[in-house]
Structures are given as structure tokens and as C-alpha cells.
Design a protein around this motif. Structure first.
Motif, PDB file in Angstrom:
ATOM      1  N   ALA A   9       0.817  -1.211   0.000  1.00  0.00           N
ATOM      2  CA  ALA A   9       0.000   0.000   0.000  1.00  0.00           C
ATOM      3  C   ALA A   9       0.848   1.257   0.000  1.00  0.00           C
ATOM      4  CB  ALA A   9      -0.929  -0.014   1.220  1.00  0.00           C
ATOM      5  N   ASN A  10       2.042   1.156   0.604  1.00  0.00           N
ATOM      6  CA  ASN A  10       2.905   2.341   0.724  1.00  0.00           C
ATOM      7  C   ASN A  10       4.213   2.207  -0.035  1.00  0.00           C
ATOM      8  OD1 ASN A  10       3.782   0.301   2.414  1.00  0.00           O
ATOM      9  ND2 ASN A  10       4.536   1.688   4.007  1.00  0.00           N
ATOM     10  N   LEU A  11       4.268   1.290  -0.998  1.00  0.00           N
ATOM     11  CA  LEU A  11       5.499   1.144  -1.780  1.00  0.00           C
ATOM     12  C   LEU A  11       5.176   0.703  -3.200  1.00  0.00           C
ATOM     13  CD1 LEU A  11       8.599   1.145  -1.951  1.00  0.00           C
ATOM     14  CD2 LEU A  11       8.554  -1.255  -1.248  1.00  0.00           C
ATOM     15  N   ALA A  12       5.691   1.467  -4.158  1.00  0.00           N
ATOM     16  CA  ALA A  12       5.584   1.118  -5.572  1.00  0.00           C
ATOM     17  C   ALA A  12       6.979   1.155  -6.176  1.00  0.00           C
ATOM     18  CB  ALA A  12       4.663   2.092  -6.302  1.00  0.00           C
ATOM     19  N   LEU A  13       7.331   0.103  -6.889  1.00  0.00           N
ATOM     20  CA  LEU A  13       8.623   0.039  -7.560  1.00  0.00           C
ATOM     21  C   LEU A  13       8.458   0.476  -9.011  1.00  0.00           C
ATOM     22  CD1 LEU A  13       9.826  -3.459  -6.260  1.00  0.00           C
ATOM     23  CD2 LEU A  13      10.319  -1.209  -5.280  1.00  0.00           C
ATOM     24  N   PRO A  14       9.483   1.085  -9.601  1.00  0.00           N
ATOM     25  CA  PRO A  14       9.376   1.499 -10.999  1.00  0.00           C
ATOM     26  C   PRO A  14       9.311   0.301 -11.933  1.00  0.00           C
ATOM     27  CG  PRO A  14      11.616   1.791 -10.219  1.00  0.00           C
ATOM     28  CD  PRO A  14      10.796   1.430  -9.016  1.00  0.00           C
ATOM     29  N   LEU A  15       8.738   0.495 -13.099  1.00  0.00           N
ATOM     30  CA  LEU A  15       8.633  -0.586 -14.074  1.00  0.00           C
ATOM     31  C   LEU A  15      10.012  -1.069 -14.510  1.00  0.00           C
ATOM     32  CD1 LEU A  15       6.607  -2.294 -15.621  1.00  0.00           C
ATOM     33  CD2 LEU A  15       6.615  -0.574 -17.430  1.00  0.00           C
ATOM     34  N   ASP A  16      11.018  -0.188 -14.410  1.00  0.00           N
ATOM     35  CA  ASP A  16      12.385  -0.582 -14.777  1.00  0.00           C
ATOM     36  C   ASP A  16      12.939  -1.676 -13.878  1.00  0.00           C
ATOM     37  OD1 ASP A  16      12.448   1.155 -16.861  1.00  0.00           O
ATOM     38  OD2 ASP A  16      13.561   2.735 -15.817  1.00  0.00           O
ATOM     39  N   GLN A 259      10.415  -0.431   5.364  1.00  0.00           N
ATOM     40  CA  GLN A 259       9.820  -1.653   5.887  1.00  0.00           C
ATOM     41  C   GLN A 259       8.332  -1.624   5.559  1.00  0.00           C
ATOM     42  OE1 GLN A 259       9.001  -3.488  10.286  1.00  0.00           O
ATOM     43  NE2 GLN A 259      11.020  -2.598   9.930  1.00  0.00           N
ATOM     44  N   VAL A 260       7.847  -2.647   4.837  1.00  0.00           N
ATOM     45  CA  VAL A 260       6.456  -2.618   4.368  1.00  0.00           C
ATOM     46  C   VAL A 260       5.781  -3.968   4.603  1.00  0.00           C
ATOM     47  CG1 VAL A 260       7.023  -0.948   2.561  1.00  0.00           C
ATOM     48  CG2 VAL A 260       7.001  -3.379   2.011  1.00  0.00           C
TER      49      VAL A 260
END
Length: 601
Positions: A9-16, A259-260
Motif C-alpha cells: 500500500a505504501n510502496l511502488a517500484l518502478p517498471l524498470d 519496511q512494508v
């Protein structure tokens, strides 16, 4: 963030991330498999290609929804109980060709192979062929390669034929980005995964980790990557992480330390362990795969592989010559020449691929031998320190690491004279509270005195440990600092730095004479045990360019290496951690005042 991989919910990684390198680690039941599945789901959701090496036949659940009632992702399952097509140990190179030419996402289930040798054969052939094919014109498209139970394929202890497999995967990790490769390693035990490979990954995803040997293996990664001094927060929390909670740590690549609680998987849990008396229900709906088209494409791939096989070409030439002889007709020179040329080109390419693989194997062996030698030296040093720790400093008489700096050719015409403080070599008495310092503790005090002499106090822990030839992330170093702090010989300063106290200065046993910046450079390049040969050569390039910055590419060209490899970035990161370089921009770095103290010429 558009096109983001929403893993929590609080972490998105780039498509790269698809072309990055990462390790997902944690004990059984900690949630690491779910996290790895979530990352793969996100990549598939965004139309990215994934190839999973599955030694336990548990990844087929990607084809169905979490409740098993709706389709999942149209992943091709090769081998295993639910395979769309069978898989044999000798199919590695053919499947690699299929992955490159079809752009299909696949799961290669190896559970049915009878031996580790069969698995090794498949994975070695697959990784080598994949690297070669992706390097061809127009083939450098993004592809994430996932190795579950990674210690089976990149073990810490490399024996016999393992070297070729480890070398092939290591090449994907180190040099694959330019060809579109990403690599994900998944394992329960960090200590069983090859250190040379593990320390190269750019993103560490770590669930609950308990065993001391696994935490020590993580320290090797931390030592390479932690430039912000976050090791203590990270390591102290690992034992207590709840199920499904993980650290995502990427200092250089993604600049994330978080930390997620990882989200739940959307696909079927095909790895769930059944409870006693329970019968696991299979999913009722799976994603459709056009088997006929798949078989046709695979058949074309196999036929092309045979056509390019030098042995098949030689056989074909022989058949043509026999057929012409039976007909009594003269051979067509042009046709024969074309077949011979095609066979020669295929043979040359096969030889080139073989030689490249052997070169990687030899390089990996050389690096392992270097690590063994370094470990032996470190072990001897620790043993000596332990012995010295039981003996008062005034009896042990152990030579400190910070001593007289060896002579070194000067870089400038004449260094400005500077009066050097006297060198005191007589041991100091014990402190007033009766605490005696060990050999390592004395080296720490001497190092702090050196930095104080240079006007560089308070000093970072990493720099002090670097001068002493030890790691600042180990528990041993922290314990030694704690002992000296309790004895009143050093004190903490803002930003995690440390400095001598008045009592600490009274304990200095040897203060080196430093009269020029060349002496400072010699301290790091000639006398330091903390830097590798490559890191010292990098340091020389930084020093030579000062006071101007230098680009990463210029350093790489001077060293004859590639600037876009994980190894190159990790070596720069080590210098950054020690405080010897600073980033000017994404492409430029510069030597710091640690190498050019004010007041020295």
C-alpha cells in the motif's frame, strides 16, 4: 507513479525493476515466496516478460486466480505435474531460444528431473544460450529471470561442475542489464547463496532472518552498499519482523529503505503446504494457452536449432555429396560452398559461446580464490585481536595498523612543509577505571588520533574502520566502540561520528607523521587493507582528477571495465561509504577532503 509495480500500500517500484537485480530472502513461513509472487504478478500485469526457474514445481499457480475460479496470467508451464508441455534436461538451450523468439513468459519446472546434475545441465545451457541470444541485434528486450531456491543454482560452496552454472548466472547478474536482463534470486538462507553473486544485487528484499550465519551473509551485502549507516536499524529488526513484512533496501539504484507489509498475492497459492487430513483443491479455471500455436513455435525453434548445429550441417553436406554422387552429376560448387560457409559460421559461433562461458568460469574461480585468501587473512587478524584482547596493551605490544606511512613517489613538485606531531611509541597505561584496550581497540584509538591530526574530527565510523582494515558493519566493531566509550576513551558525535576524549589521547601508542597529501594517499592506497585492487585503482583516478570531478565512464575506461555493471557500482559504493568520494551528478564523482585535508600540500 505511472506504470508502477504496487507491491504494498505504501510502496511502488518502478517498471524498470524488470531489468534490475534483486534478492528476496527470509526463513520459511516469513512471506518471502508471497513477496516474490507479488513482484512477478506486477510485472506480468504490466505486460513484462518473465522466466521462472522452478525446482519445486510450485509456480504453476500463476495461471489461476487466488480462489481458483478465474483465469490468472497466460504463462507457459514447461514440465512438472501441470505442464503445458514436457521438459527434458537437455532442453535448456532450446527453451532459451523459444523464450527469446516468442516473447512468452514461462515457468520451467525442474522438479521431475532425477538428479541435481540434470538441473545443473538445464540451467547452465539455458542461462548461457539466453545471454548469447539476447545480445543479438534487436533482441535486447526486457526479461526478468527468477531463480527460486537460488542456492541450488548459485551455491556458496562451488564444487566441480557447479562452476559453469554459477558463472553463467553470475554473468546475467553482472552484465545482463545492457541486454535487457533482470535477475531475481529467492532463498530461505542468505548464507547458502553465493556471496559473489548476492553482493551484486541492487535491491535487497529481506523478511524475518534469525540464524547468525545468515545475518553475517547479509552484512557482506551491507558492507558493499550501505553508505548511509543504516545497518544497525536493519539488522536489529530482522529477527522480529512479522509474517509478510519485509525490508526493501536499494541505496544506489532505487534510493529506498523501507519496511512494508507486502500485499496478498492475486494468483493461486500452489505452494501452500496441506494440513493433516486435508485434500488440496485444484483451481477450476486457468488462463488459456494456445497449445497448438505453442507446439508449432517450439517445433520451429527446434528445427532452427538443428539447422544451426554444426554437427547437423556436416551431416547434411555429407548427404548432399552422396546424393550427387549417386546421380552421377557434378556437384554444384556454389551450393557446396554455401553449405560449408554456413557450417563454418555456426561452428565459429559455437566455439565463441564456449570460450565466453569458459572465461566466465575462470574469472569466477579466480574471484573465489581471492575471497578465500582474504578470508584467511581476516581470520588470522581476528585471532590475533582475540589473543591481544586478553592481554593488557602494555604487555601485548601488538603493532597497530596505523603506523608510519610508507614512502611513496610524490605527485607534486614540493609539498608545503608541516610540522608533524611527535611519534609516541611507548604504550600508554590503563585508564583510571582499570580497563585495558585490546589490539583492535588500540588501532581504533590510533586511527582517531590520525584523523584528529588532519583536522578531520569527528570522524565517521566507516572511515575509522577503513583505516584499521576492518568492517564498520560488524558486531565486533560495534562492541569495540562500546568498550572504548564505556572506558571514556571516545565519545559519540552528531551523525553517527566518533571522536577521541582527553583520556583517549593519553592512550595513543603511535601517531604517524603526515606532512603532505601524498602521505594521506599512501595511507589509503599503499597501506590500507580495506580496499581491493580495483578500488585502489579507482581511487588513483579520483586523486588524479582532483579538484575537478571525473565521470564514471572515464574511470571505467581507465580501468578497462564496463561502467554499467553491478561490480563497478559496488566498488564505487565502497569508496563512497568510506567517505573518499562524493557524487557531483548522476554521472560524475569527485574526491573528498578526506583525501585532500586542508592545510596539506
Amino acid at each position: 507513479m505511472p506504470n508502477a509495480l504496487r507491491v504494498a500500500a505504501n510502496l511502488a517500484l518502478p517498471l524498470d525493476t524488470v531489468t534490475g537485480t534483486m534478492a528476496v530472502l527470509g526463513i520459511r513461513g516469513s512471506g518471502k515466496s508471497t513477496t516474490a509472487t507479488v513482484i512477478v504478478e506486477e510485472l506480468l500485469e504490466h505486460g513484462q516478460q518473465v522466466a521462472v526457474i522452478d525446482p519445486t514445481d510450485v509456480w504453476w499457480g500463476l495461471k489461476s486466480s487466488a480462489d481458483g475460479k478465474s483465469p490468472g496470467y497466460p504463462v507457459v508451464i514447461l514440465g512438472g505435474r501441470r505442464g503445458d508441455l514436457p521438459l527434458a534436461a537437455g532442453d535448456g538451450a532450446t527453451i532459451a531460444d523459444f523464450v527469446v523468439e516468442s516473447n512468452a513468459s514461462v515457468v520451467c519446472s525442474l522438479r521431475h528431473f532425477e538428479s541435481q546434475r540434470d538441473m545443473r545441465r538445464f540451467v547452465t545451457d539455458f542461462a548461457r544460450r539466453l545471454y548469447f541470444r539476447k545480445g543479438q541485434e534487436g533482441r535486447a528486450t526486457p526479461l526478468m529471470c527468477v531463480f527460486d531456491e537460488a542456492s541450488l543454482f548459485v551455491p556458496q560452496r562451488v564444487m566441480g561442475e557447479d562452476a559453469q552454472m554459477v558463472g553463467a548466472i553470475q554473468k546475467l547478474v553482472r552484465q545482463g542489464r545492457a541486454s535487457g536482463f533482470g535477475v531475481t534470486l529467492i532463498d530461505q538462507r542468505a548464507s547458502t547463496v553465493n556471496k559473489d553473486v548476492l553482493t551484486q544485487v541492487e535491491l535487497l528484499v529481506c523478511h524475518r532472518t534469525v540464524a547468525p550465519q545468515d545475518r553475517k551473509a547479509l552484512e557482506a551485502w551491507i558492507d558493499e552498499h550501505d553508505a548511509e549507516g543504516r545497518a544497525e536499524d536493519f539488522l536489529t529488526s530482522l529477527r522480529r519482523l512479522p509474517q509478510g513484512t519485509a525490508w526493501f533496501w536499494s541505496p544506489e539504484w532505487l534510493d529506498v529503505f523501507q519496511q512494508v507489509q507486502v500485499r496478498s498475492a492475486r494468483t493461486f497459492d500452489s505452494r501452500r503446504t496441506p494440513k493433516a487430513g486435508e485434500r488440496v483443491k485444484a483451481p477450476t479455471r486457468t488462463a488459456d494457452v494456445d497449445l497448438e500455436a505453442l507446439k508449432a513455435k517450439l517445433a520451429t525453434t527446434i528445427e532452427q536449432a538443428r539447422a544451426d548445429d554444426p554437427r547437423e550441417l556436416r551431416k547434411r553436406i555429407t548427404e548432399l555429396e552422396r546424393e550427387l554422387k549417386q546421380r552421377g552429376a557434378a556437384p554444384d560448387p556454389a551450393a557446396l560452398q554455401a553449405e560449408y560457409k554456413r557450417g563454418l559460421e555456426a561452428a565459429v559461433q559455437e566455439l565463441r559461446t564456449l570460450l565466453v562461458g569458459r572465461a566466465v568460469d575462470l574469472r569466477a574461480t579466480a574471484e573465489r580464490l581471492t575471497d578465500v585468501a582474504t578470508a584467511a587473512v581476516d581470520a588470522m587478524r581476528r585471532t590475533a585481536d582475540a589473543i591481544a584482547g586478553d592481554v593488557p596493551a602494555h604487555i601485548a605490544a601488538a603493532p597497530p595498523a596505523v603506523g608510519r606511512i610508507p614512502a611513496r613517489p610524490t605527485r607534486s613538485a614540493a609539498a608545503a612543509p608541516r610540522s608533524a606531531p611527535p611519534v609516541r611509541r611507548s604504550p600508554a597505561p590503563a585508564s583510571g577505571n582499570g580497563v585495558h584496550v585490546s589490539g583492535t581497540q588500540q588501532r581504533i584509538l590510533n586511527a582517531l588520533a590520525l584523523f584528529e591530526q588532519l583536522g578531520q574530527t569527528p570522524t565517521s565510523r566507516a572511515a575509522v574502520a577503513g583505516v584499521c582494515g576492518i568492517s564498520h558493519t560488524t558486531g565486533s566493531f560495534s562492541n569495540n566502540l562500546s568498550t572504548l566509550r564505556t572506558a571514556g576513551l571516545l565519545e559519540d558525535a552528531p551523525g553517527g561520528a566518533i571522536a577521541l576524549t582527553a583520556d583517549g589521547r593519553a592512550h595513543i601508542t603511535e601517531l604517524p607523521t603526515v606532512v603532505s597529501v601524498d602521505d594521506v594517499h599512501s595511507l589509503w592506497i599503499d597501506a590500507s587493507n580495506s580496499l581491493s585492487g580495483t578500488q585502489k585503482r579507482m581511487l588513483e583516478q579520483l586523486i588524479g582528477a582532483y579538484p575537478k570531478p571525473i565521470t564514471r565512464q572515464q574511470i571505467a575506461e581507465a580501468l578497462g571495465v564496463q561502467a554499467d555493471t553491478g561490480s563497478f557500482s559496488n566498488n564505487l559504493s565502497k569508496l563512497r561509504t568510506l567517505g573518499l568520494l562524493a557524487d557531483v551528478s548522476r554521472s560524475e564523482v569527485i574526491a573528498t577532503e578526506l583525501l585532500f585535508p586542508r592545510g596539506l600540500a
